[in-house]
Write an enzyme that holds these catalytic residues in place. Structure first.
Site, PDB file in Angstrom:
ATOM      1  CB  SER A   1      16.471  -1.815   6.101  1.00 60.58           C
ATOM      2  OG  SER A   1      17.126  -3.038   6.400  1.00 60.58           O
TER       3      SER A   1
ATOM      4  CG  ASP B   1      20.524  -4.356  -0.743  1.00 59.56           C
ATOM      5  OD1 ASP B   1      20.296  -5.430  -0.145  1.00 59.56           O
ATOM      6  OD2 ASP B   1      20.139  -3.257  -0.303  1.00 59.56           O
TER       7      ASP B   1
ATOM      8  CG  HIS C   1      17.618  -5.047   2.264  1.00 56.43           C
ATOM      9  ND1 HIS C   1      18.687  -4.188   2.121  1.00 56.43           N
ATOM     10  CD2 HIS C   1      17.163  -4.872   3.526  1.00 56.43           C
ATOM     11  CE1 HIS C   1      18.875  -3.518   3.240  1.00 56.43           C
ATOM     12  NE2 HIS C   1      17.966  -3.919   4.118  1.00 56.43           N
TER      13      HIS C   1
END
Length: 318
Positions: A30, A284, A287
């Site tokens: 991610s 978040d 990240h």
């Protein structure tokens, strides 16, 4: 730089930087996913607001407010942003693709709890399919394709989910089977084999990174024509958290967006984020913000401490 967007969220970019490599291929999780998970049956997606609030065109599937490290590096290389592989029905460009997939890792069992993701083996298989079936259509002969591949840049960011989504999970089979050192050895050996084909968690990842540096050095000497560099950004990010004002940051603990699980998970859809994301370290619960990615990418491309034994700009000159 100018961004031009077409239907479906795909973009073409006119980049004023000189082109330093023919293509940029991206693999990982991610931290680099640019939208592959949008097209997979998984809960791990970032194709909704407030993700992408600072990215031209809005939310694309990137798990941050704007660009990732891969996006910045593509710009520095004078290339368009590498689009997600799964968004293309047929290959129309030879400037690179992004195979990264959120929640996945080096080991095939990592990341499956949220749904389907592309583990590193699958990403490499897709790249091999690209080379075998798609790229030959864009080149007149095999020699041209081989020259193109030999000068292309490949970015891989993987391994953190093998800890956070596997080894450190409650009742993890891996943690019962392996010590921290032996698990790090398992990851580096597995990654080494795949490359030949083409705090608690921080301490564990340090074991992995320390061994990986040795593996990459060995691969550089044993694989003729290949050169590997290690992006060792732990020191930079740790310094940014300890000395935020040096990097223009004011908050290195709280996420910018409102997240599930009291600040420890993904952004809750459609809730407006903080007004100053470039002053936050975290976007978040997992990240970084675009501002942090920008510093990491810049240091890797031009600096002498994040990417070793040479920076990316010097790598393109080899």
């Amino acid at each position: 730089m100018e961004y031009r967007f077409t239907a479906g969220g795909k973009n073409r970019r006119v980049n004023s930087n000189p082109q330093l490599a023919p293509a940029f291929y991206v693999f990982g999780d991610s931290l680099l996913d640019s939208g592959n998970n949008n097209l997979l049956p998984t809960l791990a997606r970032a194709n909704f607001k407030p993700y992408g609030v600072d990215f031209p065109g809005g939310a694309t599937g990137r798990f941050t407010n704007g660009r990732t490290v891969a996006d910045f590096l593509a710009e520095f290389l004078g290339l368009p942003l590498s689009p997600p592989y799964l968004s293309f029905r047929r290959l129309e460009t030879s400037t690179g693709l992004n195979y990264a997939s959120s929640t996945c890792g080096i080991l095939p069992e990592t990341g499956t709890s949220a749904g389907k993701c592309l583990n590193l083996d699958e990403q490499i298989d897709l790249f091999e399919k690209t080379v075998r079936e798609d790229l030959p259509k864009l080149f007149k002969n095999t020699e041209g394709l081989l020259e193109y591949l030999s000068k292309s840049i490949f970015l891989i960011a993987t391994g953190s989910n093998d800890y956070s989504g596997n080894y450190l999970q409650p009742n993890s089979y891996s943690s019962r089977l392996y010590s921290p050192l032996s698990f790090a050895q398992l990851l580096t050996q597995s990654l080494s084999q795949k490359l030949e084909c083409v705090e608690e968690i921080n301490n564990l990842v340090s074991l992995f990174n320390d061994q990986l540096a040795t593996v990459l050095s060995k691969l550089t000497s044993t694989l003729p024509g290949s050169a590997f560099i290690l992006g060792h950004d732990y020191g930079l990010t740790y310094d940014a958290i300890r000395n935020p004002s040096t990097y223009g940051l004011t908050d290195t603990s709280d996420p910018c967006c409102t997240t599930w699980l009291n600040g420890t998970s993904a952004c809750i859809p459609e809730i407006a984020p903080c007004a100053n994301p470039n002053e936050h370290f975290f976007w978040d619960g997992f990240h970084p913000t675009e501002a942090v990615y920008s510093v990491i990418a810049s240091q890797c491309f031009n600096g002498d401490s994040v990417c070793i034994p040479t920076n990316l700009k010097m790598l393109t000159q080899i």
